[in-house]
Design a protein around this motif. Structure first.
Motif, PDB file in Angstrom:
ATOM      1  N   LEU A 430      38.969  35.528  68.353  1.00  0.00           N
ATOM      2  CA  LEU A 430      39.753  35.085  67.214  1.00  0.00           C
ATOM      3  C   LEU A 430      38.950  35.334  65.940  1.00  0.00           C
ATOM      4  N   LEU A 431      39.611  35.909  64.940  1.00  0.00           N
ATOM      5  CA  LEU A 431      38.969  36.204  63.664  1.00  0.00           C
ATOM      6  C   LEU A 431      39.705  35.452  62.566  1.00  0.00           C
ATOM      7  N   PRO A 432      39.014  34.570  61.800  1.00  0.00           N
ATOM      8  CA  PRO A 432      39.678  33.738  60.784  1.00  0.00           C
ATOM      9  C   PRO A 432      40.026  34.539  59.537  1.00  0.00           C
ATOM     10  N   ALA A 433      41.316  34.582  59.222  1.00  0.00           N
ATOM     11  CA  ALA A 433      41.793  35.349  58.079  1.00  0.00           C
ATOM     12  C   ALA A 433      42.062  34.429  56.900  1.00  0.00           C
ATOM     13  N   ALA A 434      41.939  34.979  55.708  1.00  0.00           N
ATOM     14  CA  ALA A 434      42.279  34.245  54.491  1.00  0.00           C
ATOM     15  C   ALA A 434      43.795  34.106  54.385  1.00  0.00           C
ATOM     16  N   ALA A 435      44.229  33.008  53.791  1.00  0.00           N
ATOM     17  CA  ALA A 435      45.653  32.696  53.692  1.00  0.00           C
ATOM     18  C   ALA A 435      46.154  32.940  52.267  1.00  0.00           C
ATOM     19  N   TRP A 436      47.459  32.712  52.086  1.00  0.00           N
ATOM     20  CA  TRP A 436      48.043  32.779  50.748  1.00  0.00           C
ATOM     21  C   TRP A 436      47.288  31.844  49.808  1.00  0.00           C
ATOM     22  N   GLY A 437      47.007  32.325  48.621  1.00  0.00           N
ATOM     23  CA  GLY A 437      46.240  31.549  47.653  1.00  0.00           C
ATOM     24  C   GLY A 437      44.757  31.791  47.731  1.00  0.00           C
ATOM     25  N   GLU A 438      44.322  32.487  48.804  1.00  0.00           N
ATOM     26  CA  GLU A 438      42.891  32.737  49.006  1.00  0.00           C
ATOM     27  C   GLU A 438      42.545  34.224  48.950  1.00  0.00           C
ATOM     28  N   LYS A 439      43.564  35.076  48.824  1.00  0.00           N
ATOM     29  CA  LYS A 439      43.324  36.517  48.870  1.00  0.00           C
ATOM     30  C   LYS A 439      44.130  37.222  47.781  1.00  0.00           C
ATOM     31  N   ASP A 440      43.685  38.414  47.453  1.00  0.00           N
ATOM     32  CA  ASP A 440      44.306  39.224  46.404  1.00  0.00           C
ATOM     33  C   ASP A 440      44.917  40.479  47.004  1.00  0.00           C
ATOM     34  N   GLY A 441      46.006  40.924  46.389  1.00  0.00           N
ATOM     35  CA  GLY A 441      46.627  42.163  46.826  1.00  0.00           C
ATOM     36  C   GLY A 441      48.009  42.300  46.217  1.00  0.00           C
ATOM     37  N   THR A 442      48.806  43.175  46.825  1.00  0.00           N
ATOM     38  CA  THR A 442      50.158  43.406  46.341  1.00  0.00           C
ATOM     39  C   THR A 442      51.158  43.276  47.479  1.00  0.00           C
ATOM     40  N   VAL A 443      52.397  42.974  47.108  1.00  0.00           N
ATOM     41  CA  VAL A 443      53.527  42.968  48.027  1.00  0.00           C
ATOM     42  C   VAL A 443      54.686  43.673  47.332  1.00  0.00           C
ATOM     43  N   THR A 444      55.629  44.186  48.121  1.00  0.00           N
ATOM     44  CA  THR A 444      56.821  44.834  47.566  1.00  0.00           C
ATOM     45  C   THR A 444      58.045  44.098  48.066  1.00  0.00           C
ATOM     46  N   ASN A 445      58.957  43.770  47.154  1.00  0.00           N
ATOM     47  CA  ASN A 445      60.147  43.024  47.562  1.00  0.00           C
ATOM     48  C   ASN A 445      61.292  43.977  47.916  1.00  0.00           C
ATOM     49  N   SER A 446      62.465  43.397  48.188  1.00  0.00           N
ATOM     50  CA  SER A 446      63.586  44.176  48.702  1.00  0.00           C
ATOM     51  C   SER A 446      64.154  45.162  47.698  1.00  0.00           C
ATOM     52  N   GLU A 447      63.861  44.998  46.413  1.00  0.00           N
ATOM     53  CA  GLU A 447      64.371  45.947  45.419  1.00  0.00           C
ATOM     54  C   GLU A 447      63.289  46.927  44.959  1.00  0.00           C
ATOM     55  N   ARG A 448      62.238  47.089  45.781  1.00  0.00           N
ATOM     56  CA  ARG A 448      61.152  48.043  45.485  1.00  0.00           C
ATOM     57  C   ARG A 448      60.247  47.566  44.357  1.00  0.00           C
ATOM     58  N   ARG A 449      60.161  46.268  44.125  1.00  0.00           N
ATOM     59  CA  ARG A 449      59.332  45.766  43.033  1.00  0.00           C
ATOM     60  C   ARG A 449      57.983  45.306  43.598  1.00  0.00           C
ATOM     61  N   ILE A 450      56.925  45.928  43.100  1.00  0.00           N
ATOM     62  CA  ILE A 450      55.567  45.590  43.535  1.00  0.00           C
ATOM     63  C   ILE A 450      55.048  44.457  42.659  1.00  0.00           C
ATOM     64  N   SER A 451      54.578  43.393  43.300  1.00  0.00           N
ATOM     65  CA  SER A 451      54.029  42.246  42.575  1.00  0.00           C
ATOM     66  C   SER A 451      52.665  41.892  43.149  1.00  0.00           C
ATOM     67  N   ARG A 452      51.887  41.261  42.332  1.00  0.00           N
ATOM     68  CA  ARG A 452      50.545  40.841  42.761  1.00  0.00           C
ATOM     69  C   ARG A 452      50.574  39.476  43.427  1.00  0.00           C
ATOM     70  N   GLN A 453      49.880  39.358  44.533  1.00  0.00           N
ATOM     71  CA  GLN A 453      49.457  38.045  45.006  1.00  0.00           C
ATOM     72  C   GLN A 453      48.021  37.863  44.544  1.00  0.00           C
ATOM     73  N   ARG A 454      47.772  36.702  43.937  1.00  0.00           N
ATOM     74  CA  ARG A 454      46.443  36.446  43.375  1.00  0.00           C
ATOM     75  C   ARG A 454      45.851  35.189  43.992  1.00  0.00           C
ATOM     76  N   ALA A 455      44.558  35.224  44.204  1.00  0.00           N
ATOM     77  CA  ALA A 455      43.856  34.061  44.737  1.00  0.00           C
ATOM     78  C   ALA A 455      43.713  33.000  43.652  1.00  0.00           C
TER      79      ALA A 455
END
Length: 867
Positions: A430-455
Motif C-alpha cells: 500500500l502506498l499513501p497518496a495525497a488527497a484533494w486539498g493536498e496536491k496540485d494539478g489540473t482537471v478537465t470538466n465535461s465541456e473541455r474546461r481545464i481548471s486547477r486543483q490547488r493545495a
C-alpha cells in the motif's frame, strides 16, 4: 484572514470552482462566483467538502504485507517486482488500473511509464466504466473524442432532452443552471427519458418511461421521421458520409421496442423534429450498456443529419461522472488511446510520441480494457498489478469475482488515500497518496474546461502525490532521467509541448499556447493553440476523419434482453448526497443523514407478489452475488423493475455491494460494461429482529444486516439478524464493547422490544433499539442526544418541548421533513419557492426540490402546491 485558494471540486465532471478559506477555526468552502462552470453554485456534496478532509481512516505510511514500511523499502520492492515480472513474462504481464480521480499530471506520468517505457498498453481506467462508449461513439462519428458543445448551450437551447441522466442528483449544478434558464425562458421545453421516475423529472414537460435498453430504437425513430419530413440539412450533409445507410437502417426500427405509448412517442418526435435548437444530454444510462456505443451514435446521427451541432444551443452533450474523466481521455489513460487524442493504432502517431518521449519501447497494440484486465488477472496472465485511486473490488461488475482475482494475483500494489477499502485489504503493498486539498494539478470538466486543483494544506504523514510515486518507481526501474520532474507544473509543460506536436499531426487537442503561468492559470477551454482558442467544434463542418467528414453510423437496435421467470430487472445508479464508495462523503454527518443505508425501490405490485413489506428487508441474488437491502415501495419504478444505489461497500454495509450482482457484459466497440442492469431474484429477508444503534465511538456490527453512517457525535447503524437475541443487555454491552457501562433499559420481552442506553459517568455513550419489525423512532433525535445526559433518550423520541426536525430533506441547509411540514401547516409556505424563502431548503443545489414538491402535494391540494 488570508486570500482564498481557488481550486476545483473533486466530485462529478461538472468541474465546479471552489473557494477555500483558511481561518483560525479551520477550513471553509464556498462556490467560486467567477468560475464559468458554476458561477458560485455548489451542490450538497461540494458544500460539505470542509467536513470530509479529516484524517480518520487515512493511509499515512507505506505498508508491506500489512506492516508499516519506509518509502525506500516499498518503492524498491515495487520497482523490483515489476522489473522481474517484465523480464520473466514480458511487458503484457503487468497492468495499471487507474482512475478519473487522478489529476491530469498523475495520469500523464502513469501513461508515459506504461506505454512508453514498460512498453505495454495494459493501462486502463475506471472511467472505462462510465464514459468509454461516449469516447467510442465520438471517434466513430467525428474521428476524434471531441465534445462539440459548451454548458451554455443548455441555457440557449429551446429543447433540452435528458436521456439516461438523472441530472438533478448526479450533476446538480448543471440542473440548477437549467432550472434558472427555464425560469428566465418559460417557453423552453425539457424532455426526460428514463425508465424510472427520478428527481430530474420535476422539470420535465414530457416524461418518456422508456423500456430499458431501447434508447437506440427511440433515436432511430427520430432520425427516420426527420428524413420522412424532409428536415435533414442537405447543406451540412455535404460534410457527412453514411447518411443514406443510417437513415435506411433507422427506418426499419420497430416503435414497439421503446415500450412507449404511441401518443407519447409521437409527441416527442414532433418536439425534436420541430425545434431547431436542441441539446441532447446523455450520461450513464446511455453509456453503461452492452450497446452503449450504438446508443451514442444513434443520438449523434440525429444531430449530424440536421446540422444541429457546434452551434449555440444545439448539439449532443455527454456529461461525465468523475472529476477528471475528461483529463484521462485527453492524456491517453484508456488502453486503446495515446496522449493528446492521438491514435495508438496509427504508426505515425506512435513513432511521434515515442520520439518525443525518447522512450526505449512503445506499445504497438491496444491493451486490456478494464473487464479484460481483471479477467487476465484471474487467469494469471497479469502477474503484477498496480491500482491507483480506485476500488475495483467494489465497483467492477461481478465484484466478488474481481476481489478473488486481485487476492490471488502474484503481486498487487494499491496507491490510495484510505487505509481500508475493499481493494486495499487485498494488496501486497500500500502506498499513501495525497488527497484533494493536498496536491496540485489540473482537471478537465465535461465541456473541455481545464481548471486547477490547488493545495491548501500539507499532505499528512508520509502521503505523496501520485505523480511523484510513479516517477520514483520509474527512476528505480532505470528511467529516472525521463521522469525527473520536480513539480506538476513541469509535467504540465511537457504535456502541453506534446499536445503541440499532436496538433501538427491533426489532433483536436492542443494546449501548447495556453494562458500563461501554471500557478495562476484561470479555467480555460481547450484547444489553446496558435490557430484556435476554445469555442465550439464542428460549426464549420470540419471533422477529424481522414477525409474531414463526419460519419453517420447505421444502428440496428438490440433486441430486448430475455426476462427469466422469477426475476426482476435491476437498475443501478447514484443517490444525491454520496459519491462512489463514500470514502469521502461518508465522513460528513450531514451527507449521511438523507439516505443512511442501501435500499431497493420496488413497485407495489411486485412487493405484494413477493411478500415484501415497507421498510422491511429484501434479499437479492443471482449466480454472481447477493445483497440485502432496505425495501422502499414506490411507483417510481415500473412493475418488473427494481432500483438500487451503487455506493455501499464492504466497509459500510454487510451486504450492500450491488456490483457483486451485476454481470457486466461489455460493449463490443467500447469495452464498457453494462453496469446499470442485471437480472435478480428478490425475496423477503426473514429477520428475527431489527435494530438501530448509535454511539459516540466507532463500532463494527456483527449481524446479518448492518449499514453504518456518520453522526455529529459518532456513528449510527441500521441492523437486523436472522437469529433471535436471547439476552439483550449482554448483547448491547458486547456490541459496543462497554462491559462496565451503566444501563438504562425499557424492555417489553413479550413483544420483543428493548430500548437500551449505555452511560459512563452519567453521559450517554451508546444506545441500542431492538424490535421484531423495523424500528420506529426519531433517529435524528437519538443521534443528537448521544454524548449528553438526556435521560429520555431511551424513549426514542423528543418530548413535546423539543421539536423534531424529522428525516433530512435538504442536506445543503440541514432542513428536515417535519420542519417543512410545519411551515406548510402554519401557512408560512405554500410552494417550493416559498419554502425556499422561509427555510432556504432547495435554494442551493436544488436537488431536493422534487422531494419538497412531494411533501407539498401530500399536505395541500395540487393547485396550491404548484409554484
Amino acid at each position: 484572514m488570508t486570500s482564498p485558494i481557488r481550486t476545483t471540486c473533486p466530485y462529478c465532471g461538472v468541474g465546479c470552482g471552489v473557494l477555500v478559506n483558511r481561518t483560525d477555526q479551520g477550513i471553509t468552502v464556498s462556490g467560486d462566483p467567477d468560475h464559468p462552470a458554476n458561477f458560485g453554485r455548489l451542490c450538497s456534496k461540494g458544500s460539505a467538502l470542509a467536513e470530509t478532509i479529516g484524517l480518520e481512516g487515512r493511509l499515512l505510511t507505506p505498508r508491506i504485507a500489512g506492516q508499516e514500511a519506509g518509502w525506500d523499502e516499498a518503492l524498491d520492492l515495487v520497482a523490483r517486482r515489476f522489473a522481474e515480472t517484465i523480464a520473466l513474462h514480458g511487458p503484457d504481464s503487468v497492468g495499471f488500473y487507474v482512475s478519473g480521480q487522478l489529476l491530469t499530471e498523475d495520469y500523464y506520468a502513469a501513461n508515459k511509464l506504461m506505454k512508453g517505457f514498460i512498453g505495454s498498453a495494459n493501462i486502463d481506467t475506471n472511467s472505462r466504466l462510465c464514459m468509454a462508449s461516449s469516447v467510442a461513439g465520438h471517434r466513430r462519428a467525428f474521428g476524434s473524442d471531441t465534445v462539440p458543445g459548451l454548458y451554455e448551450d443548455l441555457e440557449l437551447a429551446d429543447l433540452v432532452v435528458l436521456t439516461g441522466s438523472n441530472l438533478a442528483w448526479c450533476h446538480p449544478v448543471l440542473y440548477q443552471r437549467l432550472l434558472a434558464a427555464r425560469s428566465a425562458r418559460p417557453e423552453m421545453r425539457v424532455v426526460v427519458i428514463d425508465p424510472r421516475r427520478t428527481a430530474t423529472c420535476e422539470i420535465a414537460d414530457l416524461l418518456l418511461p422508456i423500456a430499458p435498453g431501447s434508447d437506440a430504437a427511440l433515436f432511430n425513430l427520430v432520425l427516420a421521421a426527420l428524413a420522412e419530413r424532409g428536415l435533414t440539412d442537405t447543406g451540412f450533409l455535404q460534410h457527412v458520409t453514411g447518411a443514406a445507410a443510417a437513415i435506411a437502417t433507422a427506418s426499419a426500427s420497430d416503435p414497439a421496442l421503446t415500450g412507449l405509448d404511441p401518443a407519447l412517442l409521437a409527441q416527442f418526435i414532433d418536439l425534436w423534429c420541430g425545434t431547431e435548437k436542441v441539446v441532447t444530454v446523455y450520461s450513464q444510462g446511455i453509456n453503461q450498456s452492452a450497446t452503449g456505443t450504438d446508443k451514442v451514435n444513434a443520438i449523434l446521427n440525429c444531430h449530424l443529419a440536421t446540422g444541429r451541432i457546434g452551434r449555440p444551443g444545439m448539439g449532443p452533450f455527454s456529461v461525465t461522472g468523475q472529476p477528471n474523466a475528461m483529463g484521462g481521455r485527453e492524456v491517453g489513460g484508456l488502453a486503446n488511446m495515446l496522449a493528446c487524442h492521438l491514435a495508438l493504432e496509427n504508426p505515425v502517431h506512435r513513432e511521434a510520441v515515442q520520439d518525443f518521449w525518447q522512450s526505449p519501447r512503445m506499445a504497438d497494440a491496444p491493451g486490456l480494457k478494464a473487464v479484460e484486465m481483471f479477467e487476465a488477472v484471474e487467469a494469471g496472465k497479469i502477474k503484477a498489478l498496480w491500482i491507483m485511486s480506485t476500488n475495483p473490488a467494489m465497483s467492477m461488475p461481478q465484484a466478488d469475482r474481481v476481489a478473488r482475482a486481485i487476492a490471488a494475483c502474484e503481486f498487487t500494489v494499491v496507491s490510495d488515500v484510505m487505509a481500508e477499502t475493499d481493494t486495499t485489504l487485498l494488496a501486497d503493498v500500500l502506498l499513501p497518496a495525497a488527497a484533494w486539498g493536498e496536491k496540485d494539478g489540473t482537471v478537465t470538466n465535461s465541456e473541455r474546461r481545464i481548471s486547477r486543483q490547488r493545495a491548501f494544506r500539507a499532505a499528512p504523514g508520509e502521503a505523496r502525490p501520485d505523480w511523484k510515486i510513479i516517477s520514483q518507481v520509474a527512476e528505480r526501474m532505470g528511467w529516472g532521467a525521463s521522469f525527473a520532474w520536480n513539480s506538476p507544473s513541469e509535467i504540465h509543460a511537457e504535456y502541453a509541448a506534446l499536445s503541440g506536436m499532436a496538433g501538427q499531426l491533426g489532433s483536436d487537442f492542443d494546449i501548447s499556447d495556453g494562458p500563461g503561468d501554471y500557478e495562476t492559470m484561470p479555467p480555460t477551454l481547450w484547444p489553446q493553440s496558435p490557430a484556435r482558442r476554445g469555442g465550439r467544434f464542428f460549426t464549420d463542418g470540419r471533422f477529424h476523419t481522414p477525409d474531414g467528414k463526419a460519419r453517420m453510423v447505421p444502428v440496428t437496435p438490440a433486441a430486448p434482453a430475455p426476462h427469466r421467470p422469477g426475476t426482476l430487472r435491476l437498475n443501478t445508479g447514484r443517490i444525491r448526497d454520496h459519491w462512489h464508495s463514500m470514502t469521502r462523503t461518508g465522513l460528513s454527518p450531514r451527507l449521511s443523514a438523507h439516505i443512511a443505508e442501501p435500499f431497493l425501490e420496488v413497485h407495489p405490485d411486485d412487493a405484494t407478489r413477493i411478500g415484501l413489506n415497507p421498510a422491511g428487508l429484501a434479499q437479492l441474488s443471482n449466480g454472481h452475488g447477493s445483497a440485502i437491502l432496505r425495501v422502499l415501495i414506490t411507483d417510481r419504478v415500473t412493475p418488473g423493475q427494481v432500483f438500487a444505489p451503487i455506493h455501499w461497500s464492504g466497509r459500510n454495509a454487510a451486504a450492500g455491494r450491488i456490483d457483486a450482482l451485476v454481470t457486466g457484459p461489455t460493449d463490443p466497440v467500447s469495452g464498457q460494461p453494462a453496469l446499470k442492469e442485471a437480472l435478480v431474484h428478490v425475496a423477503p429477508f426473514r429477520a428475527a429482529w431489527f435494530g438501530f444503534a448509535v454511539a459516540a465511538q466507532s463500532f463494527r456490527p456483527d449481524c446479518d444486516y448492518w449499514a453504518l453512517a456518520r453522526t455529529e457525535a459518532g456513528m449510527r447503524a441500521e441492523l437486523a439478524g436472522a437469529a433471535p437475541i436471547i439476552d439483550p443487555e449482554a448483547y448491547a454491552r458486547a456490541f459496543f464493547d462497554l462491559p462496565e457501562a451503566q444501563l438504562q433499559m425499557v424492555s417489553d420481552p413479550a413483544r420483543g422490544r428493548h430500548h437500551i442506553a449505555l452511560l459512563q459517568d452519567g453521559i450517554t455513550r451508546a444506545a441500542l433499539f431492538i424490535a421484531p419489525e423495523p424500528v420506529s423512532l426519531s433517529r435524528d433525535f437519538v443521534a443528537r442526544r448521544i454524548g449528553s445526559d438526556a435521560p429520555a433518550l431511551v424513549a426514542g423520541r423528543p418530548g413535546a418541548d423539543m421539536p423534531d426536525p424529522g428525516a433530512l430533506v435538504c442536506a445543503c441547509f440541514d432542513v428536515g421533513v417535519n420542519t417543512i411540514t410545519a411551515a406548510i401547516r402554519e401557512g408560512r409556505a405554500q410552494s417550493v419557492a416559498e419554502i425556499g424563502q422561509a427555510l432556504r431548503a432547495g435554494t442551493n443545489c436544488g436537488s431536493c426540490r422534487g422531494q419538497i414538491a412531494a411533501i407539498l402535494a401530500q399536505e395541500r391540494p395540487p393547485a396550491i402546491a404548484a409554484e
